[in-house]
Design an enzyme around this catalytic site. Structure first.
Site, PDB file in Angstrom:
ATOM      1  N   HIS A 121      35.650  11.513   6.670  1.00  0.00           N
ATOM      2  CA  HIS A 121      34.944  12.177   7.762  1.00  0.00           C
ATOM      3  C   HIS A 121      35.788  13.222   8.489  1.00  0.00           C
ATOM      4  O   HIS A 121      35.245  14.125   9.134  1.00  0.00           O
ATOM      5  CB  HIS A 121      34.410  11.141   8.762  1.00  0.00           C
ATOM      6  N   GLU A 125      37.386  18.755   8.622  1.00  0.00           N
ATOM      7  CA  GLU A 125      37.746  19.252   9.953  1.00  0.00           C
ATOM      8  C   GLU A 125      39.243  19.494  10.092  1.00  0.00           C
ATOM      9  O   GLU A 125      39.661  20.478  10.724  1.00  0.00           O
ATOM     10  CB  GLU A 125      37.274  18.237  11.003  1.00  0.00           C
ATOM     11  N   ASP A 126      40.085  18.625   9.508  1.00  0.00           N
ATOM     12  CA  ASP A 126      41.523  18.659   9.794  1.00  0.00           C
ATOM     13  C   ASP A 126      42.385  19.017   8.601  1.00  0.00           C
ATOM     14  O   ASP A 126      43.611  19.072   8.732  1.00  0.00           O
ATOM     15  CB  ASP A 126      41.980  17.296  10.342  1.00  0.00           C
TER      16      ASP A 126
END
Length: 807
Positions: A121, A125-126
């Site tokens: 998840h 994003e990272d």
């Protein structure tokens, strides 16, 4: 099930690799997560299931024995490789975070697809991993879930990034509820490690969790997750109160249980004797729950005026788990037979589940010593859903298991979707501004429960607690809300600001502009037949103070923005574009004196202004100073006072063909539901009949109902019927009367009768029947009740002239 740190989930054995008791949801304490992270970093081979996944696999197999462990292994290896070298603020390897989040979901019973998405998840994003790569390796379903929980960049959205991120997640949740489930598990682990954040960040994150995430967990029914989030937020925002409550809980746990455990044993024995298979346990309260109980005790001081001390029963409740629904009521029967039930404490959420799928029987009984114990009764399946909510329903896109009904292919959401989530998704589309969206979202989630109202046509309305009739009107449709002129709740006319209660029967009254002549759809009631169609008056600015739901507020604000207020234009005659209405001229040459007094021939006659008699009213004369005769309607209070003062009544009669030079003056009072432009519409209706307005008085609104009083000059008595009809056709007007009408006498208010019915006087000789639909009938008095249009006419007496609007 509990997610309290340090207490393992019931029925789950500890891992062979763990020394000592396992931690709950997440199951990996700081040390264990560190070891798992180091094992992941040192692993060089690619076994089918990495060692770091072993606790997670064991938890997952308890709920899904046939799970695809190879898929989990591939997801973990990709996540570990992507996050390699990243650290959390606690100093631990970043991979420990997705591992802990996935463990939370595994212990809740989430499916394999959800766990795979949870492991990945944060990768998009990272890390350098892209969404296309996730879709290529694990399919579009996993990619959709990962995209749903991926935050938006502050570089692109600035201060609106958080609000827009939540909007994005809510929209994704509308298609797949697992997006929000992953987000809640992610927030839970972040809250567990919130102590590593700066104090200002702790407060900010805790407030967002309190205002948005906890209400969402409640609506999704994930009670175990919600309870732990509440306790952590409580400790973060109110550390002193949390410490006191926690110390109180610790003292109780250290002492012997002299109430709940013995009562649980007694109830278990009683159910066994009755042949009801049940498991009776004590369900301790968590910290926030106990704090709420203590606040209630502080608000209700004892006989000495001091706050009541906590009682043993305040620290927990009894939970009875049975096999079948019928057994729930069998347990209830035994409870209420052997112990004294408390009136008003019984709630049946089995027959009527809560909006978040919760089902259970709630009751409270008094023991022999006077202690009151709360008891919850539910089946095993109800208990599973009560603890884990929508997670217990399984993955929405997986085929149904044997014996279960296959879900609709197009419905990929949880059963709560048609309720609160659908409404939320509808109004969020109308709020492009991020600040407005965030304010509306927090306001909508502020209510922790919903109510159910039923329309008079049988449709069910799900509303948040505290909703008013305005909210119900807009829930039935924006057009219905704009045309709303009133409401009826449980058969009584009420103000639009009335707060609805659970189980109310509601009817929304509209102005009938939709073209219907009777009750409309979903409890809407249209205007009576024969009333003119007009443009909807629209909502008033005051409605914003009564709207509790974002959908209603947004619709009202949009309408007010599109329709700026205009100064009302009061017409005193027919419109130039319309032909003049037929006038009622005084016949040339007829006597100017309208009344004759046989006992005082030639005396001046004055028609009283208090009751404004008009032929064929029953009238009485009274001598006044100067030798004149004052003519009042029979039973007029002013005339009765003159009689009581010793002035003898004089017999007077209407002179055939007589009329005052300026016509008859009559006072009319209209009862209406307040709305914009009502004064302009009423005065236009009166002047449109060729009648002059001498004066008008508008009283301040009372609960959205308003009273208008007009004094008009009638060129002919027959014009009175036409004026009354015209006033009743105005949208929102539900009654018109002539004030100061006596209990018997004059064409004042008449008893309601069906349209077209003939009405006889209440007493006295039979009068000629008059058709209610004949506008030319003399002495016409119409009355439209709120239940529908009714009309009654009489030249004699009419009861209760000053009564209020009927419900």
């Amino acid at each position: 099930m509990t997610i309290e740190a340090g207490q393992p989930l019931a029925g789950q054995p500890t891992s062979a690799r763990q020394a000592g008791p396992r931690r709950p949801l997440g199951g990996l304490g700081r040390a264990a997560l560190g070891r798992a992270g180091r094992a992941a970093l040192l692993a060089t081979g690619r076994p089918p299931v990495p060692d770091a996944l072993e606790p997670l696999v064991q938890a997952h197999r308890r709920h899904h024995p046939q799970a695809d462990l190879g898929l989990l292994g591939r997801a973990y290896r990709l996540a570990e490789e992507s996050h390699r070298g990243q650290k959390r603020k606690s100093g631990e390897p970043y991979i420990t975070h997705p591992l802990a989040v996935t463990m939370i979901l595994a212990q809740l019973g989430a499916g394999t697809t959800t766990l795979v998405a949870s492991l990945l998840h944060d990768t998009v994003e990272d890390t350098e991993l892209t969404l296309d790569q996730v879709a290529e390796g694990f399919g579009p379903e996993v990619a959709y879930l990962v995209d749903g929980v991926t935050k938006l960049e502050k570089v692109d959205f600035g201060a609106a990034a958080e609000a827009e991120t939540f909007r994005k997640m809510l929209v994704a949740t509308g298609d797949d509820v697992r997006v929000m489930v992953i987000k809640l598990a992610d927030r839970l682990h972040n809250m567990r490690t919130i102590r590593h954040m700066k104090p200002a960040s702790q407060v900010r994150i805790a407030k967002v969790t309190r205002d948005v995430l906890i209400p969402l967990a409640e609506r999704l029914g994930i009670q175990v997750l919600k309870a732990e989030l509440e306790d952590i937020v409580f400790a973060t925002l109110h550390p002193e109160e949390h410490a006191r409550t926690r110390a109180l809980l610790a003292r109780h746990e250290d002492g012997p249980d002299t109430l709940l455990a013995p009562f649980a044993g007694a109830l278990g024995r009683q159910l066994a004797e009755a042949g009801v298979a049940a498991e009776v346990t004590v369900r301790p309260r968590h910290c926030v729950s106990l704090h709420r109980v203590l606040l209630k005790r502080d608000a209700a001081p004892g006989r000495d005026g001091r706050p009541q001390e906590p009682q043993p029963a305040d620290f927990g409740r009894l939970l009875v788990v049975v096999e079948e629904n019928a057994d729930c009521y069998a347990v209830l029967g035994e409870l209420h037979t052997c112990w004294t039930p408390l009136p008003g404490e019984f709630k049946d959420f089995v027959a009527a589940p809560k909006f978040n799928l919760y089902q259970s029987l709630h009751t409270a009984v008094a023991l022999a010593g006077g202690e009151v114990v709360e008891v919850l009764v539910r089946t095993r399946r109800m208990h599973e859903i009560a603890e884990t909510g929508v997670v217990a329903l399984g993955d929405p896109r997986q085929p149904a298991r044997g014996g279960e009904q296959a879900p609709d292919e197009l419905d990929r959401t949880d059963p709560a979707r048609p309720g609160w989530l659908s409404r939320l998704l509808e109004w969020q589309q109308e709020t492009p501004d991020p600040d407005a969206f965030w304010s509306a979202l927090t306001a909508d989630l502020a209510g922790d429960r919903e109510i159910t109202a039923v329309t008079e046509l049988g449709e069910t309305l799900q509303l948040r607690a505290g909703a008013t009739c305005v909210d119900a009107a807009y829930l039935l449709g924006e057009e219905t809300g704009h045309r709303c002129i009133g409401a009826r709740v449980n058969g009584r006319l009420v103000a639009l600001s009335t707060v609805l209660q659970d189980g109310d029967r509601v009817a929304i009254l509209t102005d009938g502009s939709d073209g219907s002549d009777g009750p409309g759809d979903a409890g809407r009631s249209a205007a009576p037949a024969g009333r003119r169609r007009s443009e909807p008056s629209g909502p008033a600015p005051e409605w914003l103070a009564h709207a509790r739901t974002p959908a209603a507020r947004i619709a009202i604000e949009r309408w007010l923005a599109d329709h700026p207020p205009r100064r009302p234009v009061v017409r005193t005659g027919p419109s130039p574009s319309q032909p003049a209405p037929p006038a009622h001229p005084v016949a040339a040459g007829r006597p100017a004196v309208p009344v004759t007094a046989a006992e005082r021939p030639g005396a001046p006659v004055r028609l009283a202004r208090c009751c404004t008699p008009v032929p064929p009213d029953e009238i009485v004369g009274y001598p006044i100073r100067g030798g004149a005769v004052a003519v009042h309607r029979a039973g007029c209070p002013a005339g009765e006072r003159m009689r009581a003062d010793g002035r003898g009544a004089l017999a007077v009669d209407w002179r055939p063909g007589g009329a005052p030079p300026a016509g008859y003056r009559a006072t009319l009072r209209a009862e209406a539901l307040n709305r914009p432009r009502l004064l302009a519409d009423l005065t236009a209706a009166i002047s449109g009949e060729g009648v002059g307005i001498v004066s008008a008085e508008v009283e301040p609104p009372q609960e959205l109902r308003v009273r208008h009083t007009y004094t008009v000059e009638l060129p002919d008595p027959a014009a009175l019927a036409a004026v009354l009809r015209a006033m009743l056709r105005v949208s929102g007007v539900y009654d018109v009367e002539r004030p100061h009408a006596p209990p018997g006498g004059g064409p004042g208010r008449a008893p309601a009768a069906p349209t077209g019915a003939a009405v006889r006087p209440a007493d006295g000789p039979a009068a000629p029947e008059v058709n209610a639909d004949d506008p030319s009938a003399p002495g016409v008095r119409t009355s439209w009740g709120i239940h529908g249009r009714t009309a009654a006419f009489s030249g004699q007496r009419s009861p209760s002239p000053n009564r209020g609007p009927e419900g």
